[in-house]
Design a protein around this motif. Structure first.
Motif, PDB file in Angstrom:
ATOM      1  N   MET A   1       0.728  -1.294  -0.065  1.00 19.51           N
ATOM      2  CA  MET A   1       0.066  -0.004  -0.028  1.00 19.51           C
ATOM      3  C   MET A   1       0.656   1.199   0.113  1.00 19.51           C
ATOM      4  SD  MET A   1      -3.074   1.207   2.627  1.00 19.51           S
ATOM      5  CE  MET A   1      -1.956   1.805   3.928  1.00 19.51           C
ATOM      6  N   ARG A   2       0.493   2.193  -0.860  1.00 23.19           N
ATOM      7  CA  ARG A   2       1.498   3.385  -0.978  1.00 23.19           C
ATOM      8  C   ARG A   2       0.669   4.678  -0.558  1.00 23.19           C
ATOM      9  NH1 ARG A   2       4.036   3.862  -6.907  1.00 23.19           N
ATOM     10  NH2 ARG A   2       5.068   5.300  -5.976  1.00 23.19           N
ATOM     11  N   ILE A   3       1.237   5.514   0.383  1.00 21.13           N
ATOM     12  CA  ILE A   3       0.675   6.470   0.775  1.00 21.13           C
ATOM     13  C   ILE A   3       1.022   7.784   0.026  1.00 21.13           C
ATOM     14  CG2 ILE A   3       0.143   8.045   2.978  1.00 21.13           C
ATOM     15  CD1 ILE A   3       0.756   5.246   4.517  1.00 21.13           C
ATOM     16  N   ILE A   4       0.164   8.583  -0.339  1.00 15.91           N
ATOM     17  CA  ILE A   4       0.550   9.942  -0.754  1.00 15.91           C
ATOM     18  C   ILE A   4      -0.025  11.082  -0.152  1.00 15.91           C
ATOM     19  CG2 ILE A   4       0.822   9.059  -3.387  1.00 15.91           C
ATOM     20  CD1 ILE A   4      -1.939   9.719  -3.981  1.00 15.91           C
ATOM     21  N   HIS A   5       0.434  12.323  -0.253  1.00 21.30           N
ATOM     22  CA  HIS A   5      -0.003  13.423   0.626  1.00 21.30           C
ATOM     23  C   HIS A   5      -0.177  14.395  -0.241  1.00 21.30           C
ATOM     24  CE1 HIS A   5       1.898  11.554   4.268  1.00 21.30           C
ATOM     25  NE2 HIS A   5       2.405  10.889   3.486  1.00 21.30           N
ATOM     26  N   GLY A   6      -1.468  15.268   0.277  1.00 18.94           N
ATOM     27  CA  GLY A   6      -1.583  16.300  -0.338  1.00 18.94           C
ATOM     28  C   GLY A   6      -2.469  16.255  -1.839  1.00 18.94           C
ATOM     29  N   ILE A   7      -3.095  17.440  -2.386  1.00 20.38           N
ATOM     30  CA  ILE A   7      -3.663  17.521  -3.523  1.00 20.38           C
ATOM     31  C   ILE A   7      -2.732  17.743  -4.742  1.00 20.38           C
ATOM     32  CG2 ILE A   7      -5.426  18.964  -4.828  1.00 20.38           C
ATOM     33  CD1 ILE A   7      -6.698  19.751  -2.258  1.00 20.38           C
ATOM     34  N   SER A   8      -1.730  18.358  -4.546  1.00 16.21           N
ATOM     35  CA  SER A   8      -0.705  18.490  -5.374  1.00 16.21           C
ATOM     36  C   SER A   8       0.524  17.535  -5.527  1.00 16.21           C
ATOM     37  CB  SER A   8       0.148  20.017  -5.418  1.00 16.21           C
ATOM     38  OG  SER A   8      -0.861  21.010  -5.267  1.00 16.21           O
ATOM     39  N   GLY A   9       1.087  17.310  -6.686  1.00 17.94           N
ATOM     40  CA  GLY A   9       1.953  16.276  -6.826  1.00 17.94           C
ATOM     41  C   GLY A   9       1.853  15.312  -7.880  1.00 17.94           C
ATOM     42  N   THR A  10       2.915  14.667  -8.470  1.00 13.80           N
ATOM     43  CA  THR A  10       2.541  13.690  -9.447  1.00 13.80           C
ATOM     44  C   THR A  10       2.439  12.268  -9.147  1.00 13.80           C
ATOM     45  OG1 THR A  10       5.009  13.758  -9.634  1.00 13.80           O
ATOM     46  CG2 THR A  10       4.047  15.240 -10.982  1.00 13.80           C
ATOM     47  N   THR A  11       2.663  12.155  -8.193  1.00 15.39           N
ATOM     48  CA  THR A  11       2.630  10.518  -7.448  1.00 15.39           C
ATOM     49  C   THR A  11       1.330  10.120  -7.119  1.00 15.39           C
ATOM     50  OG1 THR A  11       4.873  10.867  -6.304  1.00 15.39           O
ATOM     51  CG2 THR A  11       3.407   8.909  -5.895  1.00 15.39           C
ATOM     52  N   GLY A  12       0.782   8.966  -7.844  1.00 14.26           N
ATOM     53  CA  GLY A  12      -0.380   8.760  -7.560  1.00 14.26           C
ATOM     54  C   GLY A  12      -0.773   7.829  -8.585  1.00 14.26           C
ATOM     55  N   PRO A  13      -1.910   7.111  -8.647  1.00 13.66           N
ATOM     56  CA  PRO A  13      -2.490   6.154  -9.487  1.00 13.66           C
ATOM     57  C   PRO A  13      -2.769   7.125 -10.658  1.00 13.66           C
ATOM     58  CG  PRO A  13      -4.311   6.548  -8.101  1.00 13.66           C
ATOM     59  CD  PRO A  13      -3.099   7.339  -7.629  1.00 13.66           C
ATOM     60  N   SER A  14      -2.647   6.388 -11.899  1.00 14.97           N
ATOM     61  CA  SER A  14      -3.278   6.886 -13.480  1.00 14.97           C
ATOM     62  C   SER A  14      -4.487   6.622 -13.405  1.00 14.97           C
ATOM     63  CB  SER A  14      -2.393   6.047 -14.508  1.00 14.97           C
ATOM     64  OG  SER A  14      -2.437   4.764 -14.435  1.00 14.97           O
ATOM     65  N   ASP A  82      -3.723  -4.032   5.721  1.00  9.50           N
ATOM     66  CA  ASP A  82      -4.026  -5.505   5.658  1.00  9.50           C
ATOM     67  C   ASP A  82      -5.250  -6.062   4.662  1.00  9.50           C
ATOM     68  OD1 ASP A  82      -2.163  -6.311   7.576  1.00  9.50           O
ATOM     69  OD2 ASP A  82      -3.512  -5.683   9.278  1.00  9.50           O
ATOM     70  N   LEU A  83      -5.872  -4.873   4.092  1.00  7.33           N
ATOM     71  CA  LEU A  83      -6.887  -5.160   3.296  1.00  7.33           C
ATOM     72  C   LEU A  83      -6.454  -4.768   1.706  1.00  7.33           C
ATOM     73  CD1 LEU A  83      -9.737  -3.151   5.323  1.00  7.33           C
ATOM     74  CD2 LEU A  83      -9.424  -5.673   4.998  1.00  7.33           C
ATOM     75  N   PRO A  84      -7.165  -5.316   0.818  1.00  9.50           N
ATOM     76  CA  PRO A  84      -6.800  -5.058  -0.638  1.00  9.50           C
ATOM     77  C   PRO A  84      -7.004  -3.572  -0.830  1.00  9.50           C
ATOM     78  CG  PRO A  84      -9.070  -5.928  -0.486  1.00  9.50           C
ATOM     79  CD  PRO A  84      -8.714  -6.025   0.937  1.00  9.50           C
ATOM     80  N   VAL A  85      -6.141  -2.742  -0.326  1.00  8.10           N
ATOM     81  CA  VAL A  85      -6.047  -1.323  -0.686  1.00  8.10           C
ATOM     82  C   VAL A  85      -4.642  -1.065  -1.134  1.00  8.10           C
ATOM     83  CG1 VAL A  85      -5.945   1.006   0.251  1.00  8.10           C
ATOM     84  CG2 VAL A  85      -7.560  -0.521   1.108  1.00  8.10           C
ATOM     85  N   ASP A  86      -4.773  -0.382  -2.254  1.00 10.43           N
ATOM     86  CA  ASP A  86      -3.277  -0.159  -2.864  1.00 10.43           C
ATOM     87  C   ASP A  86      -2.851   1.247  -2.698  1.00 10.43           C
ATOM     88  OD1 ASP A  86      -3.367  -2.674  -4.865  1.00 10.43           O
ATOM     89  OD2 ASP A  86      -5.315  -1.771  -5.334  1.00 10.43           O
ATOM     90  N   TRP A  87      -3.540   2.396  -2.685  1.00 12.02           N
ATOM     91  CA  TRP A  87      -3.301   3.755  -2.583  1.00 12.02           C
ATOM     92  C   TRP A  87      -4.062   4.305  -1.352  1.00 12.02           C
ATOM     93  CZ3 TRP A  87       0.559   5.967  -5.481  1.00 12.02           C
ATOM     94  CH2 TRP A  87       1.013   5.404  -6.589  1.00 12.02           C
ATOM     95  N   VAL A  88      -3.477   5.078  -0.578  1.00 16.02           N
ATOM     96  CA  VAL A  88      -4.136   6.114   0.336  1.00 16.02           C
ATOM     97  C   VAL A  88      -3.845   7.426   0.008  1.00 16.02           C
ATOM     98  CG1 VAL A  88      -4.588   6.661   2.966  1.00 16.02           C
ATOM     99  CG2 VAL A  88      -4.580   4.474   2.366  1.00 16.02           C
ATOM    100  N   LEU A  89      -4.681   8.501  -0.028  1.00 13.99           N
ATOM    101  CA  LEU A  89      -4.473   9.621  -0.427  1.00 13.99           C
ATOM    102  C   LEU A  89      -4.796  10.413   1.106  1.00 13.99           C
ATOM    103  CD1 LEU A  89      -3.920  12.390  -1.823  1.00 13.99           C
ATOM    104  CD2 LEU A  89      -6.199  12.248  -2.695  1.00 13.99           C
TER     105      LEU A  89
END
Length: 309
Positions: A1-14, A82-89
């Motif tokens: 699971m990947r954690i991304i922060h904030g509204i701005s930024g390039t990291t995240g799912p397509s 522990d759940l099927p979560v890939d990304w958390v914003l």
């Protein structure tokens, strides 16, 4: 699971399927929602994303009246992993975000940041400045941005809808079995073992003092517990959660756990204490001798609880 922060930024799912919420407790309702989201993700060939706010919106708007959290952010993220979560914003909920218009919320966060294809939220979900956005508006804006919206399905236990509020109510009543049914597991607190004042050792009941780092917790009293993170099996014991009125009487809650027949150094270890059964409320005693006698009774009661299976 990947954690991304904030509204701005390039990291995240397509592209992704997503949900938004507090997910406090990650109870059976949350777990069911995530698994439903994962099914939709598999159908579309897309990852699962969860949007969280820190602090939680009610804590921002009404900090003095917001209910105690069931878990800290770190615990929530661990349960979601522990759940099927890939990304958390993870979004900081501040004045700027609170004043975001519903249209901008959908466009900037859901469409441009996450590239949502399908969103699942409760039909009572409100968003945007002044909570002016409702489910109907969300569906309409979703169509304009190219994603679909569906409702969560209620999960019931004991004929009532599962919610974080119900979990808190069960904990406050001391109904640990009821809380476990709503959570799908015993309620637990995590933290690091820190040095205490050694009072428990002097009374003949050495304790592991757990640093909670929380201003407000939804439980208090004495419990039959198990501790994980120290051996292959969870270790039984008895724990006090409260302000130690006999000794200090301050307002800072502490978690002190006496493990049965345990020998070892736990300082610095990150552990999880699972609350299985409430033995009594916290109380003030006339002196340390009375406290020692009560601890002995509590330990015997906890041993009896585990022996009974």
């Amino acid at each position: 699971m990947r954690i991304i922060h904030g509204i701005s930024g390039t990291t995240g799912p397509s592209a992704c399927v997503a949900s938004i919420g507090n997910f406090d407790g990650v109870h059976l309702g949350h777990q069911t929602l995530v698994r439903r989201l994962a099914e939709e993700g598999r159908r579309l060939g897309l990852p699962v994303a969860i949007v969280l706010f820190e602090p939680q919106p009610r804590e921002f708007f009404d900090p003095g009246q917001s209910p105690p959290r069931l878990m800290r952010l770190s615990e929530k993220l661990s349960r979601l992993a522990d759940l099927p979560v890939d990304w958390v914003l993870l979004l900081r909920f501040d004045e700027k975000l609170a004043n975001l218009a519903p249209e901008d919320f959908v466009r900037r966060i859901l469409a441009e940041r996450l590239h949502v294809h399908h969103l699942i939220v409760g039909d009572d979900f409100r968003f945007g400045r002044g909570r002016s956005g409702d489910h109907e508006l969300l569906c309409r804006l979703g169509r304009l941005q190219g994603f679909t919206v569906s409702d969560t399905e209620s999960v019931t236990v004991d004929c009532c809808r599962v919610s974080s509020t119900r979990v808190r109510e069960a904990l406050w009543r001391g109904d640990m079995a009821g809380a476990a049914r709503l959570l799908g597991r015993p309620y637990a607190l995590r933290g690091r073992v820190v040095h205490g004042d050694q009072l428990g050792r002097r009374l003949g009941f050495p304790t592991a003092n757990i640093e909670l780092r929380r201003e407000n917790i939804p439980v208090q009293g004495v419990f039959a517990v198990t501790m994980s993170g120290i051996s292959a099996e969870a270790w039984p014991g008895v724990a006090n959660i409260g302000i130690r009125p006999t000794v200090t009487g301050n307002r800072k809650a502490m978690l002190e756990t006496h493990l049965f027949d345990f020998a070892g150094d736990l300082y610095g270890r990150r552990v999880e204490v699972h609350l299985h059964h409430k033995l009594r409320d916290e109380m003030r005693f006339a002196g340390l001798e009375d406290l020692k006698e009560q601890i002995a009774r509590d330990a015997a009661a906890a041993r009896g609880y585990f022996a009974a299976g």
